[in-house]
Design a protein around this motif. Structure first.
Motif, PDB file in Angstrom:
ATOM      1  N   HIS A  81       0.851  -1.159   0.088  1.00 24.66           N
ATOM      2  CA  HIS A  81       0.104   0.139  -0.101  1.00 24.66           C
ATOM      3  C   HIS A  81       0.682   1.413   0.062  1.00 24.66           C
ATOM      4  O   HIS A  81       0.600   2.575   0.228  1.00 24.66           O
ATOM      5  N   SER A  82       2.143   1.184  -0.520  1.00 25.65           N
ATOM      6  CA  SER A  82       3.098   2.208  -0.550  1.00 25.65           C
ATOM      7  C   SER A  82       3.361   2.807  -1.788  1.00 25.65           C
ATOM      8  O   SER A  82       3.558   1.787  -2.625  1.00 25.65           O
ATOM      9  N   LEU A  83       3.223   3.963  -2.239  1.00 27.87           N
ATOM     10  CA  LEU A  83       4.032   4.557  -3.489  1.00 27.87           C
ATOM     11  C   LEU A  83       5.397   4.945  -3.153  1.00 27.87           C
ATOM     12  O   LEU A  83       5.602   5.889  -2.292  1.00 27.87           O
ATOM     13  N   VAL A  84       6.116   4.427  -3.823  1.00 24.92           N
ATOM     14  CA  VAL A  84       7.712   4.757  -3.508  1.00 24.92           C
ATOM     15  C   VAL A  84       8.114   5.663  -4.755  1.00 24.92           C
ATOM     16  O   VAL A  84       8.152   5.230  -5.946  1.00 24.92           O
ATOM     17  N   VAL A  85       8.723   6.918  -4.386  1.00 20.48           N
ATOM     18  CA  VAL A  85       9.072   7.700  -5.553  1.00 20.48           C
ATOM     19  C   VAL A  85      10.512   8.364  -5.038  1.00 20.48           C
ATOM     20  O   VAL A  85      11.051   8.352  -4.206  1.00 20.48           O
ATOM     21  N   ARG A  86      11.265   8.688  -6.118  1.00 21.06           N
ATOM     22  CA  ARG A  86      12.378   9.137  -6.331  1.00 21.06           C
ATOM     23  C   ARG A  86      12.414  10.793  -6.604  1.00 21.06           C
ATOM     24  O   ARG A  86      11.687  11.271  -7.223  1.00 21.06           O
ATOM     25  N   GLU A  87      13.336  11.189  -5.328  1.00 24.17           N
ATOM     26  CA  GLU A  87      13.309  12.655  -5.754  1.00 24.17           C
ATOM     27  C   GLU A  87      14.885  13.060  -5.347  1.00 24.17           C
ATOM     28  O   GLU A  87      15.726  12.313  -5.106  1.00 24.17           O
ATOM     29  N   PRO A  88      15.323  14.202  -5.962  1.00 21.06           N
ATOM     30  CA  PRO A  88      16.568  14.715  -6.016  1.00 21.06           C
ATOM     31  C   PRO A  88      16.958  14.987  -4.785  1.00 21.06           C
ATOM     32  O   PRO A  88      16.585  15.372  -3.805  1.00 21.06           O
ATOM     33  N   VAL A  89      18.408  14.687  -4.608  1.00 20.74           N
ATOM     34  CA  VAL A  89      19.190  14.540  -3.171  1.00 20.74           C
ATOM     35  C   VAL A  89      19.073  16.169  -2.772  1.00 20.74           C
ATOM     36  O   VAL A  89      19.562  16.380  -1.470  1.00 20.74           O
ATOM     37  N   GLY A  90      19.356  16.910  -3.870  1.00 23.55           N
ATOM     38  CA  GLY A  90      19.458  18.333  -3.342  1.00 23.55           C
ATOM     39  C   GLY A  90      20.634  18.885  -4.138  1.00 23.55           C
ATOM     40  O   GLY A  90      21.053  18.701  -5.242  1.00 23.55           O
ATOM     41  N   VAL A  91      21.642  19.906  -3.408  1.00 28.18           N
ATOM     42  CA  VAL A  91      22.662  20.465  -3.975  1.00 28.18           C
ATOM     43  C   VAL A  91      23.928  19.479  -3.994  1.00 28.18           C
ATOM     44  O   VAL A  91      24.143  18.939  -2.740  1.00 28.18           O
ATOM     45  N   VAL A  92      24.564  19.369  -5.077  1.00 30.61           N
ATOM     46  CA  VAL A  92      25.735  18.441  -5.180  1.00 30.61           C
ATOM     47  C   VAL A  92      27.030  19.115  -5.227  1.00 30.61           C
ATOM     48  O   VAL A  92      26.913  20.017  -6.181  1.00 30.61           O
ATOM     49  N   GLY A  93      27.972  18.850  -4.371  1.00 35.95           N
ATOM     50  CA  GLY A  93      29.188  19.403  -4.481  1.00 35.95           C
ATOM     51  C   GLY A  93      30.196  18.242  -5.306  1.00 35.95           C
ATOM     52  O   GLY A  93      30.237  17.068  -4.977  1.00 35.95           O
ATOM     53  N   ALA A  94      30.511  18.506  -6.621  1.00 33.86           N
ATOM     54  CA  ALA A  94      31.386  17.552  -7.410  1.00 33.86           C
ATOM     55  C   ALA A  94      32.787  17.719  -7.436  1.00 33.86           C
ATOM     56  O   ALA A  94      33.043  19.037  -7.801  1.00 33.86           O
ATOM     57  N   ALA A 120      20.901   6.707  -9.553  1.00 35.41           N
ATOM     58  CA  ALA A 120      20.269   6.355  -8.299  1.00 35.41           C
ATOM     59  C   ALA A 120      21.100   7.118  -7.321  1.00 35.41           C
ATOM     60  O   ALA A 120      20.512   7.494  -6.266  1.00 35.41           O
ATOM     61  N   GLU A 121      22.263   7.263  -7.503  1.00 32.77           N
ATOM     62  CA  GLU A 121      23.192   7.867  -6.374  1.00 32.77           C
ATOM     63  C   GLU A 121      22.733   9.360  -6.106  1.00 32.77           C
ATOM     64  O   GLU A 121      22.942   9.947  -4.961  1.00 32.77           O
ATOM     65  N   PHE A 122      22.102  10.004  -6.790  1.00 30.77           N
ATOM     66  CA  PHE A 122      22.004  11.426  -7.043  1.00 30.77           C
ATOM     67  C   PHE A 122      20.100  11.616  -6.233  1.00 30.77           C
ATOM     68  O   PHE A 122      19.548  12.539  -6.466  1.00 30.77           O
ATOM     69  N   GLN A 123      19.508  10.277  -6.090  1.00 24.92           N
ATOM     70  CA  GLN A 123      18.110  10.242  -5.754  1.00 24.92           C
ATOM     71  C   GLN A 123      17.811   9.673  -4.484  1.00 24.92           C
ATOM     72  O   GLN A 123      18.557   9.254  -3.519  1.00 24.92           O
ATOM     73  N   GLN A 124      16.886  10.571  -3.557  1.00 24.88           N
ATOM     74  CA  GLN A 124      16.399   9.727  -2.254  1.00 24.88           C
ATOM     75  C   GLN A 124      15.052   9.136  -2.673  1.00 24.88           C
ATOM     76  O   GLN A 124      14.364   9.410  -3.579  1.00 24.88           O
ATOM     77  N   LEU A 125      14.930   8.057  -1.663  1.00 25.61           N
ATOM     78  CA  LEU A 125      13.529   7.510  -1.864  1.00 25.61           C
ATOM     79  C   LEU A 125      12.481   7.722  -0.843  1.00 25.61           C
ATOM     80  O   LEU A 125      12.758   7.973   0.341  1.00 25.61           O
ATOM     81  N   LYS A 126      11.288   8.149  -1.299  1.00 30.33           N
ATOM     82  CA  LYS A 126      10.239   8.283  -0.317  1.00 30.33           C
ATOM     83  C   LYS A 126       9.154   7.292  -0.621  1.00 30.33           C
ATOM     84  O   LYS A 126       8.766   7.075  -1.644  1.00 30.33           O
ATOM     85  N   ALA A 127       8.676   7.067   0.670  1.00 32.32           N
ATOM     86  CA  ALA A 127       7.649   5.983   0.779  1.00 32.32           C
ATOM     87  C   ALA A 127       6.222   6.451   1.145  1.00 32.32           C
ATOM     88  O   ALA A 127       6.244   7.276   2.294  1.00 32.32           O
ATOM     89  N   ILE A 128       5.161   6.631   0.274  1.00 31.45           N
ATOM     90  CA  ILE A 128       4.113   7.269   0.624  1.00 31.45           C
ATOM     91  C   ILE A 128       3.104   6.123   0.909  1.00 31.45           C
ATOM     92  O   ILE A 128       2.656   5.625  -0.273  1.00 31.45           O
TER      93      ILE A 128
END
Length: 463
Positions: A121-134, A453-461
């Motif tokens: 019953h969860s929706l798993v979405v991918r969101e950007p991690v934010g500001v990246v220092g490379a 995927a390294e630059f994404q966060q996972l959120k479970a709704i």
């Protein structure tokens, strides 16, 4: 070459000279950024983040497509610049130093959208991690940048980049293409300068959500410590001491030829270089002779001379460091079969001859330390188990090779190697497959969907 912050070119307070390692001549200058410049770049990236994260995936992908077109149109200039500031022979600079990042960029520009996942019953979405220092190194100065920037911006992140001050000029050309591609201000920012000033400021900055670093294990350890103080995400692509295993039933001539070429690519300044060649004892003497013959064919010279197969090392300091490894290997009793400190090289520039040692002790410095120069260590083994044990006897675990006439046998050995990538019988590098290492070779993966995927966060709704 200036800084690029919030969509505009900005002069620095001072400059750093960029040297041609083949001649010692200055070929350009880059701005010497400061911690204040990093503050400005991070602020711009933070201000641009919400808008870029909300930009539809198709539009982010289209921006990468435009960037690819702008870079492809300047491929010759990019290769010429890398040959001048790094010393890579022009043919290799064209095919590898420029061709590979264009392939990587093309792959991300063609990426399919990632659907959300339904798990119970969860929706798993991918969101950007934010500001990246490379923070990127000098040995592949365009590829290592593209391998970070492309997936980061596709994921919806904004970026502050610090390239190496030894090879910054190609990053300037890249950001000219970024500007031409029409990225919104603040999405991609460039701050050139030294590691202790700019790199440290990025790694420790409270406004940076993730640090993606490629470079030495020693510096990577410091980056990780700086980021850990604020629990920021870290991706590290670090050193290697990769083993190339030639089993008893292998095509020895091909394995040695390809192995020497791999070890000497980019003058040995490659983190994945197969710098340890492990050969079954029945084929050992033949392999050593073949390696010496192959190494002798790597002519050192002007990167723009078509006959050159081995360019200079990036700096006098790097040359001296590699020569120190050669001297120590001789003192430790390794048998020099090609090259060495007295081999002829061009009279100016930071050259080291392609060097091969045989009878190397698996526990010696030459077999354990990353040389980052054209130096190959050959050692024998008697059984597959012994070969695996020698290969795994390293604090690194980035890449490796296995050669056998039996694909199943080669695969069985490859599975036992504690390393992030293994090529079987000279299989080609795959820029869509995950790239990264075990142990002190790093954390995380680059390239392909795993790099995204390294630059994404996972959120479970839960619903």
């Amino acid at each position: 070459m200036q800084l690029y912050i919030d969509g505009a070119w900005t002069p620095g307070r001072d400059t750093i000279a960029v040297e041609n390692p083949a001649t010692g001549e200055t070929v350009g200058h880059c701005a010497a950024g400061t911690a204040a410049d990093v503050d400005a770049a991070v602020a711009a990236a933070r201000a641009a983040f919400d808008g870029w994260a909300a930009t539809p995936f198709a539009e982010r992908r289209a921006a990468l497509d435009r960037l690819h077109g702008a870079l492809a149109a300047r491929a010759g200039e990019l290769a010429d610049t890398i040959a001048r500031e790094l010393g890579t022979p022009l043919k290799v600079a064209t095919r590898v130093q420029v061709g590979l990042p264009l392939t990587v960029l093309r792959g991300y520009a063609d990426s399919a959208p990632q659907p959300d996942e339904e798990i119970g019953h969860s929706l798993v979405v991918r969101e950007p991690v934010g500001v990246v220092g490379a923070i990127t190194p000098w040995n592949y100065p365009l590829h290592q940048v593209v391998a970070k920037l492309a997936p980061a911006v596709l994921a919806g992140c904004t970026v502050v980049l610090k390239p190496s001050e030894l090879t910054p000029l190609v990053a300037g050309l890249l950001f000219e293409a970024v500007h031409a591609a029409g990225f919104p201000p603040g999405v991609l920012n460039l701050v050139t300068g030294t590691g202790p000033v700019v790199g440290q400021a990025i790694a420790a900055h409270p406004g940076v959500d993730m640090v993606s670093f490629t470079g030495s294990t020693a510096v990577g350890r410091g980056v990780a410590h700086a980021a850990a103080d604020r629990i920021a995400r870290v991706a590290l692509e670090l050193g290697g001491k990769s083993a190339n295993i030639v089993l008893a039933d292998a095509d020895v001539a091909r394995a040695v030829k390809v192995g020497v070429g791999n070890a000497f690519l980019n003058s040995g300044q490659t983190c994945t270089a197969w710098t340890r060649m492990l050969v079954h004892r029945d084929a050992y003497d033949r392999a050593v002779a073949l390696a010496a013959e192959a190494a002798a064919g790597y002519t050192a010279g002007d990167p723009f001379d078509p006959a050159t197969r081995l360019g200079p090392l990036v700096s006098a300091a790097q040359r001296d460091r590699v020569r120190g490894h050669i001297a120590r290997a001789e003192a430790d009793g390794a048998r020099l079969v090609s090259g060495g400190l007295d081999a002829p090289v061009p009279g100016r520039g930071h050259y080291v001859a392609g060097t091969v040692f045989a009878d190397v002790d698996p526990g010696s410095a030459l077999a354990q330390e990353e040389v980052f120069g054209p130096v190959l260590a050959i050692m024998p083994f008697d059984t597959d188990d012994e070969a695996v044990a020698i290969a795994n006897h390293s604090r690194y675990g980035l890449a490796g090779g296995v050669w056998s006439a039996d694909p199943d046998r080669a695969l069985a050995v490859a599975r036992r190697l504690r390393t992030g990538a293994v090529d079987v019988n000279g299989a080609a590098f795959n820029p869509l497959a995950p790239f990264g290492g075990y142990k002190q070779s790093g954390l995380g993966r680059e390239l392909g969907p795993h790099g995204l995927a390294e630059f994404q966060q996972l959120k479970a709704i839960q619903r």
